[in-house]
Design an enzyme around this catalytic site. Sequence first.
Site, PDB file in Angstrom:
ATOM      1  CG  PHE A   1      12.331  20.700  65.676  1.00  0.00           C
ATOM      2  CD1 PHE A   1      11.334  20.745  64.973  1.00  0.00           C
ATOM      3  CD2 PHE A   1      13.778  20.261  65.086  1.00  0.00           C
ATOM      4  CE1 PHE A   1      11.154  19.905  63.681  1.00  0.00           C
ATOM      5  CE2 PHE A   1      13.483  19.596  63.874  1.00  0.00           C
ATOM      6  CZ  PHE A   1      12.399  19.416  63.160  1.00  0.00           C
TER       7      PHE A   1
ATOM      8  CB  THR B   1      23.094  14.747  67.605  1.00  0.00           C
ATOM      9  OG1 THR B   1      23.784  15.208  66.419  1.00  0.00           O
ATOM     10  CG2 THR B   1      24.320  15.020  68.526  1.00  0.00           C
ATOM     11  CG  ASP B   2      24.088  12.876  62.716  1.00  0.00           C
ATOM     12  OD1 ASP B   2      24.067  14.088  63.360  1.00  0.00           O
ATOM     13  OD2 ASP B   2      23.642  13.014  61.218  1.00  0.00           O
ATOM     14  CD  GLU B   3      25.916  18.436  65.175  1.00  0.00           C
ATOM     15  OE1 GLU B   3      26.459  18.790  65.610  1.00  0.00           O
ATOM     16  OE2 GLU B   3      24.827  18.797  64.492  1.00  0.00           O
TER      17      GLU B   3
ATOM     18  CE1 TYR C   1      23.474  19.548  70.699  1.00  0.00           C
ATOM     19  CE2 TYR C   1      24.428  19.334  68.498  1.00  0.00           C
ATOM     20  CZ  TYR C   1      23.317  19.101  69.481  1.00  0.00           C
ATOM     21  OH  TYR C   1      22.309  18.173  68.966  1.00  0.00           O
TER      22      TYR C   1
ATOM     23  CB  SER D   1      32.363  18.098  73.054  1.00  0.00           C
ATOM     24  OG  SER D   1      31.977  19.382  73.376  1.00  0.00           O
TER      25      SER D   1
ATOM     26  CE  LYS E   1      22.352  15.558  72.407  1.00  0.00           C
ATOM     27  NZ  LYS E   1      21.018  15.468  73.374  1.00  0.00           N
TER      28      LYS E   1
ATOM     29  CG  ASN F   1      14.872  15.280  63.291  1.00  0.00           C
ATOM     30  OD1 ASN F   1      13.962  14.651  63.898  1.00  0.00           O
ATOM     31  ND2 ASN F   1      15.887  14.523  63.241  1.00  0.00           N
TER      32      ASN F   1
ATOM     33  CG  PHE G   1      19.972  24.998  56.473  1.00  0.00           C
ATOM     34  CD1 PHE G   1      20.624  26.438  56.013  1.00  0.00           C
ATOM     35  CD2 PHE G   1      19.978  23.940  55.684  1.00  0.00           C
ATOM     36  CE1 PHE G   1      21.031  26.380  54.630  1.00  0.00           C
ATOM     37  CE2 PHE G   1      20.213  23.937  54.466  1.00  0.00           C
ATOM     38  CZ  PHE G   1      20.621  25.042  53.995  1.00  0.00           C
TER      39      PHE G   1
ATOM     40  CD  GLN H   1      18.877  29.783  55.008  1.00  0.00           C
ATOM     41  OE1 GLN H   1      18.734  31.059  54.708  1.00  0.00           O
ATOM     42  NE2 GLN H   1      19.892  29.368  55.764  1.00  0.00           N
TER      43      GLN H   1
ATOM     44  CG  LEU I   1      24.798  28.158  51.211  1.00  0.00           C
ATOM     45  CD1 LEU I   1      24.159  27.191  51.811  1.00  0.00           C
ATOM     46  CD2 LEU I   1      25.067  28.267  49.556  1.00  0.00           C
TER      47      LEU I   1
ATOM     48  N   GLY J   1      34.909  25.298  62.380  1.00  0.00           N
ATOM     49  CA  GLY J   1      34.998  24.093  62.698  1.00  0.00           C
ATOM     50  C   GLY J   1      33.987  23.421  61.995  1.00  0.00           C
TER      51      GLY J   1
HETATM   52  P1  NAD Z   1      15.403  22.587  70.638  1.00  0.00           P
HETATM   53  O1  NAD Z   1      16.352  23.373  70.866  1.00  0.00           O
HETATM   54  O2  NAD Z   1      14.312  23.026  69.480  1.00  0.00           O
HETATM   55  O3  NAD Z   1      14.231  22.138  71.790  1.00  0.00           O
HETATM   56  C1  NAD Z   1      14.974  22.106  73.133  1.00  0.00           C
HETATM   57  C2  NAD Z   1      13.896  21.985  74.300  1.00  0.00           C
HETATM   58  O4  NAD Z   1      14.723  21.602  75.228  1.00  0.00           O
HETATM   59  C3  NAD Z   1      13.162  23.387  74.254  1.00  0.00           C
HETATM   60  O5  NAD Z   1      12.027  23.504  74.446  1.00  0.00           O
HETATM   61  C4  NAD Z   1      13.913  23.950  75.773  1.00  0.00           C
HETATM   62  O6  NAD Z   1      12.938  24.988  76.409  1.00  0.00           O
HETATM   63  C5  NAD Z   1      14.139  22.501  76.195  1.00  0.00           C
HETATM   64  N1  NAD Z   1      15.151  22.942  77.477  1.00  0.00           N
HETATM   65  C6  NAD Z   1      16.420  23.268  77.255  1.00  0.00           C
HETATM   66  N2  NAD Z   1      17.130  23.312  78.514  1.00  0.00           N
HETATM   67  C7  NAD Z   1      16.151  22.829  79.322  1.00  0.00           C
HETATM   68  C8  NAD Z   1      16.485  22.371  80.702  1.00  0.00           C
HETATM   69  N3  NAD Z   1      17.537  22.695  81.463  1.00  0.00           N
HETATM   70  N4  NAD Z   1      15.280  22.004  81.279  1.00  0.00           N
HETATM   71  C9  NAD Z   1      14.154  21.522  80.702  1.00  0.00           C
HETATM   72  N5  NAD Z   1      14.138  21.778  79.522  1.00  0.00           N
HETATM   73  C10 NAD Z   1      15.102  22.429  78.796  1.00  0.00           C
HETATM   74  O7  NAD Z   1      15.979  21.063  70.007  1.00  0.00           O
HETATM   75  P2  NAD Z   1      15.597  20.179  69.256  1.00  0.00           P
HETATM   76  O8  NAD Z   1      16.256  20.212  67.863  1.00  0.00           O
HETATM   77  O9  NAD Z   1      14.217  19.778  69.432  1.00  0.00           O
HETATM   78  O10 NAD Z   1      16.319  18.769  69.634  1.00  0.00           O
HETATM   79  C11 NAD Z   1      15.989  18.053  70.688  1.00  0.00           C
HETATM   80  C12 NAD Z   1      16.902  16.978  71.114  1.00  0.00           C
HETATM   81  O11 NAD Z   1      17.206  16.110  69.949  1.00  0.00           O
HETATM   82  C13 NAD Z   1      18.023  17.299  71.468  1.00  0.00           C
HETATM   83  O12 NAD Z   1      18.796  16.273  72.579  1.00  0.00           O
HETATM   84  C14 NAD Z   1      19.199  17.167  70.363  1.00  0.00           C
HETATM   85  O13 NAD Z   1      20.574  16.943  70.555  1.00  0.00           O
HETATM   86  C15 NAD Z   1      18.490  16.062  69.538  1.00  0.00           C
HETATM   87  N6  NAD Z   1      18.810  15.843  68.311  1.00  0.00           N
HETATM   88  C16 NAD Z   1      18.358  16.952  67.380  1.00  0.00           C
HETATM   89  C17 NAD Z   1      18.476  16.830  65.911  1.00  0.00           C
HETATM   90  C18 NAD Z   1      17.856  18.168  65.101  1.00  0.00           C
HETATM   91  O14 NAD Z   1      18.124  17.930  63.714  1.00  0.00           O
HETATM   92  N7  NAD Z   1      17.283  19.238  65.540  1.00  0.00           N
HETATM   93  C19 NAD Z   1      18.941  15.660  65.362  1.00  0.00           C
HETATM   94  C20 NAD Z   1      19.441  14.765  66.247  1.00  0.00           C
HETATM   95  C21 NAD Z   1      19.186  14.963  67.728  1.00  0.00           C
HETATM   96  O1  DAU Z   2      22.820  16.056  62.636  1.00  0.00           O
HETATM   97  C1  DAU Z   2      22.116  16.483  63.767  1.00  0.00           C
HETATM   98  C2  DAU Z   2      22.116  17.972  64.416  1.00  0.00           C
HETATM   99  O2  DAU Z   2      21.503  18.687  63.171  1.00  0.00           O
HETATM  100  C3  DAU Z   2      21.677  18.218  65.708  1.00  0.00           C
HETATM  101  O3  DAU Z   2      22.374  17.542  66.700  1.00  0.00           O
HETATM  102  C4  DAU Z   2      21.510  19.730  66.126  1.00  0.00           C
HETATM  103  O4  DAU Z   2      20.539  19.949  67.250  1.00  0.00           O
HETATM  104  C5  DAU Z   2      20.842  20.404  64.940  1.00  0.00           C
HETATM  105  O5  DAU Z   2      20.844  21.819  65.242  1.00  0.00           O
HETATM  106  C6  DAU Z   2      21.625  19.971  63.570  1.00  0.00           C
HETATM  107  O6  DAU Z   2      22.913  20.537  63.537  1.00  0.00           O
HETATM  108  P1  DAU Z   2      23.445  21.429  62.141  1.00  0.00           P
HETATM  109  O7  DAU Z   2      24.381  22.105  62.785  1.00  0.00           O
HETATM  110  O8  DAU Z   2      23.846  20.472  61.136  1.00  0.00           O
HETATM  111  O9  DAU Z   2      22.225  22.272  61.826  1.00  0.00           O
HETATM  112  P2  DAU Z   2      21.811  23.655  61.337  1.00  0.00           P
HETATM  113  O10 DAU Z   2      20.382  23.680  61.004  1.00  0.00           O
HETATM  114  O11 DAU Z   2      22.526  24.809  62.458  1.00  0.00           O
HETATM  115  O12 DAU Z   2      22.821  23.840  60.100  1.00  0.00           O
HETATM  116  C7  DAU Z   2      22.476  22.968  59.052  1.00  0.00           C
HETATM  117  C8  DAU Z   2      23.692  23.215  57.727  1.00  0.00           C
HETATM  118  O13 DAU Z   2      23.206  24.373  57.290  1.00  0.00           O
HETATM  119  C9  DAU Z   2      25.159  23.315  58.414  1.00  0.00           C
HETATM  120  O14 DAU Z   2      25.935  22.648  57.449  1.00  0.00           O
HETATM  121  C10 DAU Z   2      25.274  24.807  58.671  1.00  0.00           C
HETATM  122  C11 DAU Z   2      24.407  25.422  57.623  1.00  0.00           C
HETATM  123  N1  DAU Z   2      23.761  26.681  57.618  1.00  0.00           N
HETATM  124  C12 DAU Z   2      23.001  26.945  58.717  1.00  0.00           C
HETATM  125  C13 DAU Z   2      22.500  28.290  58.950  1.00  0.00           C
HETATM  126  C14 DAU Z   2      21.749  28.339  60.267  1.00  0.00           C
HETATM  127  C15 DAU Z   2      23.982  27.647  56.696  1.00  0.00           C
HETATM  128  O15 DAU Z   2      24.455  27.333  55.489  1.00  0.00           O
HETATM  129  N2  DAU Z   2      23.151  28.711  56.689  1.00  0.00           N
HETATM  130  C16 DAU Z   2      22.512  28.916  57.981  1.00  0.00           C
HETATM  131  O16 DAU Z   2      21.684  30.206  57.873  1.00  0.00           O
END
Ligand code: NAD
Ligand code: DAU
Length: 332
Positions: free
Chosen positions: A12, A121-123, A148, A150, A152, A178, A188, A192, A204, A273
């Site tokens: 993504f 990540t902020d997590e 996850y 931990s 990171k 993001n 999430f 939806q 939810l 959790g």
């Molecule tokens: P994502 O799951 O959409 O994408 C992860 C990508 O990494 C995929 O294309 C997957 O094929 C690749 N990948 C996984 N394991 C691999 C490996 N061993 N070797 C090579 N490629 C591999 O993740 P995302 O949501 O795009 O997140 C990207 C980064 O940003 C992560 O490090 C995540 O912790 C961080 N991050 C995500 C968010 C968020 O809201 N999604 C927020 C803050 C930080």
């Molecule tokens: O804060 C940054 C993190 O944000 C990243 O490090 C992670 O990679 C990314 O997946 C995201 O983590 P969250 O756990 O916050 O995202 P998620 O999209 O899984 O869920 C967002 C919120 O929505 C969370 O409070 C759980 C809730 N949720 C999630 C799903 C999938 C629902 O209520 N319903 C759902 O179906």
Amino acid sequence: MGAILVTGGAGFIGSNFVHYVLENTDHSVTVLDSLTYAGNRASLLGLPEDRFQFVHGDIRDAELVHELFERHDSVVHYAAESHNDNSLHDPRPFLETNIIGTYTLLEAARRHGTRFHHISTDEVYGDLELDDPARFTEDTPYNPSSPYSSTKAGSDLLVRAWVRSFGVKATISNCSNNYGPYQHVEKFIPRQITNVLTGNRPKLYGAGENVRDWIHANDHSSAVLAILDIGVIGETYLIGADGEKNNKDVVELILKLLGQEPDAYDHVIDRPGHDMRYAIDSSKLRTELGWVPKFSDFESGLAETIEWYRAHDSWWIPQKAEAEARYKQQGQ
Ligand code: NAD
Ligand code: DAU
């Protein structure tokens, strides 16, 4: 910078970064991605052939990583197992990719003196209470909750140790949640949107009071480019755009934008959790590097994202049934 290697560039945020760099700079980009269930080659179509290359491989493959670091000026490391719910059911791939994978890249950065930016990540900071006026800063102590987060946190600490002990030229950024195009439908917001588009109701977790601090993926990309460009080696930067919203409000907004009744969703079993609230103070990034987010209106950013999913069903339909089958098994 010149040639940038982007790990996880078929995921993504990585794919959004690749599009952003190729559209807004002269750099060339190589993506290294193992195409797990979350990686999608279709997120990288139509890119300029003279400036873009895709390498199908694993960040744990030290030989391949060494060869790629040799011919790139900088590396932006997005590759990760990224979904909290998956980490609760099978943590092992999270340890493998997030810890061993990051270690493998750091060793290559050390060997080649490569500029390395680690995406996190902020997590890693755990969560905040709903009524706590505090937000996360670069000085907040680490306190991750899930397998996850931990892993990171562990990867961030490896980066810090490789900077201090071996002089690796690395920076770290910790970003909030993001949204935008190319996000897997397990997450999430796309879950939806695509539920409604397929005639199903949004789901939810629990009461939906949990708060996430939303930022558009393009704003994350511009921040990462700023850090790569003028960030100080060894420093950590928090990335956030003042986008705190609770999950219930987000679901209701999605329903409104899709012309549905505001209560047309189901409450399902809560995540074990489940972190209550994330909130980022990005003052350091704004004052020291002059970064400013462009997507200040969440509703219009969300409306654009909904339109993207509506127009790109061939991108997400292949993921949908499997993602929902996994949720169904968990009662979610
Ligand atoms: P994502 O799951 O959409 O994408 C992860 C990508 O990494 C995929 O294309 C997957 O094929 C690749 N990948 C996984 N394991 C691999 C490996 N061993 N070797 C090579 N490629 C591999 O993740 P995302 O949501 O795009 O997140 C990207 C980064 O940003 C992560 O490090 C995540 O912790 C961080 N991050 C995500 C968010 C968020 O809201 N999604 C927020 C803050 C930080
Ligand atoms: O804060 C940054 C993190 O944000 C990243 O490090 C992670 O990679 C990314 O997946 C995201 O983590 P969250 O756990 O916050 O995202 P998620 O999209 O899984 O869920 C967002 C919120 O929505 C969370 O409070 C759980 C809730 N949720 C999630 C799903 C999938 C629902 O209520 N319903 C759902 O179906």
